[in-house]
Design a protein around this motif. Structure first.
Motif: not given
Ligand code: ZN
Ligand code: ACO
Length: 289
Positions: A96, A92, A74, A77
């Protein structure tokens, strides 16, 4: 005299290689509660990526034109996860949100700014600051502790710590150093002595081992935690934060690199401290014997 430690709790390494762990006895510096780091948490993203890579290599998966395929990282994050797996997607999403909420910085009326840079500023929070500031410092510490894998996250003398936060220009807390007063620390010893034992431990504990002297040395400031947001590392943020700690921790004096010590360093912490202090023989404290 020296002793060998590994970054995860020594209880674990005692099970593996009992002869390599010698007790610290009464010389253990205990300015704060020993930190019990979960070994499995360290560098989990790297390991996770390797696992995912292997998983995708080992399995015959038909790429039917899904939007994402294989492990993804990602961009916000930094978490590495399998986009095709609902379980991973959920993990996730949770991480996040928690991270973004934790590092969000709205700005305070009274900020104690200790340094300003082209890419952000360093502020410090004292334990007797307004509740909102202390709460934010605690929230960031919780995030850091969960990344570092601390089982027991309490500070024994929370009234004595100073939390330095690096706030980026886009109002995110991207760095944190928790500094505390200490009186003594122990020097990490170079790895070349008793190479055989060290190699053994290195294999088992995947480079997390370090040995330190049993002779205490005078130290003033302990770096209890140091953390930089994954996507902002290697930009000198940790170095600038420790410079600021040295410059402002004790009123009227600039602490030398030999007056600061690192609490039970992780592999990243070791690499950073070695570079920052200009020696692999930097000072450590607060480890488990
Ligand atoms: Zn993320
Ligand atoms: N690998 C190799 N060298 C490193 C690394 C690394 N992962 N991290 C820092 N260094 C060395 C480099 O020589 C670097 O200079 P360079 O980039 O010009 O080569 C130098 O240290 C200075 O690095 P900074 O950019 O100032 O450090 P950064 O902002 O990246 O933060 C930190 C370092 C805090 C260790 C970060 O990697 C991190 O948050 N890691 C995860 C959390 C962690 O393990 N923290 C340490 C716990 S120990 C403790 O709390 C006491």
């Amino acid at each position: 005299m020296y002793q060998i430690f590994s970054t995860p709790t020594c209880a674990k390494s005692q099970q593996v290689l009992p002869e390599l762990c010698s007790p610290l006895g009464s010389s253990t510096p205990m300015d704060s509660v020993p930190l019990l780091r979960r070994p499995g948490q360290i560098n989990k993203n790297i390991r996770r990526k390797k696992e995912l890579d292997k998983h995708f290599k080992d399995q015959f998966i038909i790429d039917a034109g899904q939007k994402h395929f294989g492990p993804v990282s990602c961009k916000t994050c930094g978490m590495v996860y399998a986009a095709a797996s609902p379980e991973d997607e959920t993990q996730h999403a949770q991480y996040h949100q928690r991270l973004l909420e934790g590092i969000k910085f709205v700005g305070w009326k009274k900020e104690r700014t200790m340094a300003e840079y082209w890419d952000g500023k360093i502020i410090v929070v004292f334990p007797d600051d307004p509740k909102y500031a202390v709460k934010k410092a605690e929230d960031v510490r919780e995030l850091v502790d969960s990344e570092l894998g601390f089982k027991q996250a309490n500070l024994s003398r929370p009234s004595k710590i100073k939390t330095y936060l690096f706030v980026s220009n886009d109002r995110k807390i991207v760095g944190c150093v928790i500094a505390e007063h200490i009186t003594q620390a122990f020097r990490v010893l170079s790895e070349d002595v008793h190479r055989t034992d060290f190699e053994k431990l290195k294999t088992v504990e995947n480079q997390r081992a370090w040995r330190c002297s049993t002779e205490p040395e005078r130290a003033i400031c302990g770096v209890s935690r140091i953390w930089v947001f994954k996507l902002q590392r290697r930009r000198g943020i940790a170095s600038r934060m420790v410079d600021t700690v040295r410059n402002t921790f004790m009123y009227g004096s600039f602490l030398s690199k030999t007056e600061i010590a690192f609490s039970d360093p992780t592999p990243d912490g070791k690499l950073f401290a070695t570079k920052y202090c200009g020696t692999p023989n930097f000072l450590v404290y607060n480890f488990i014997s």
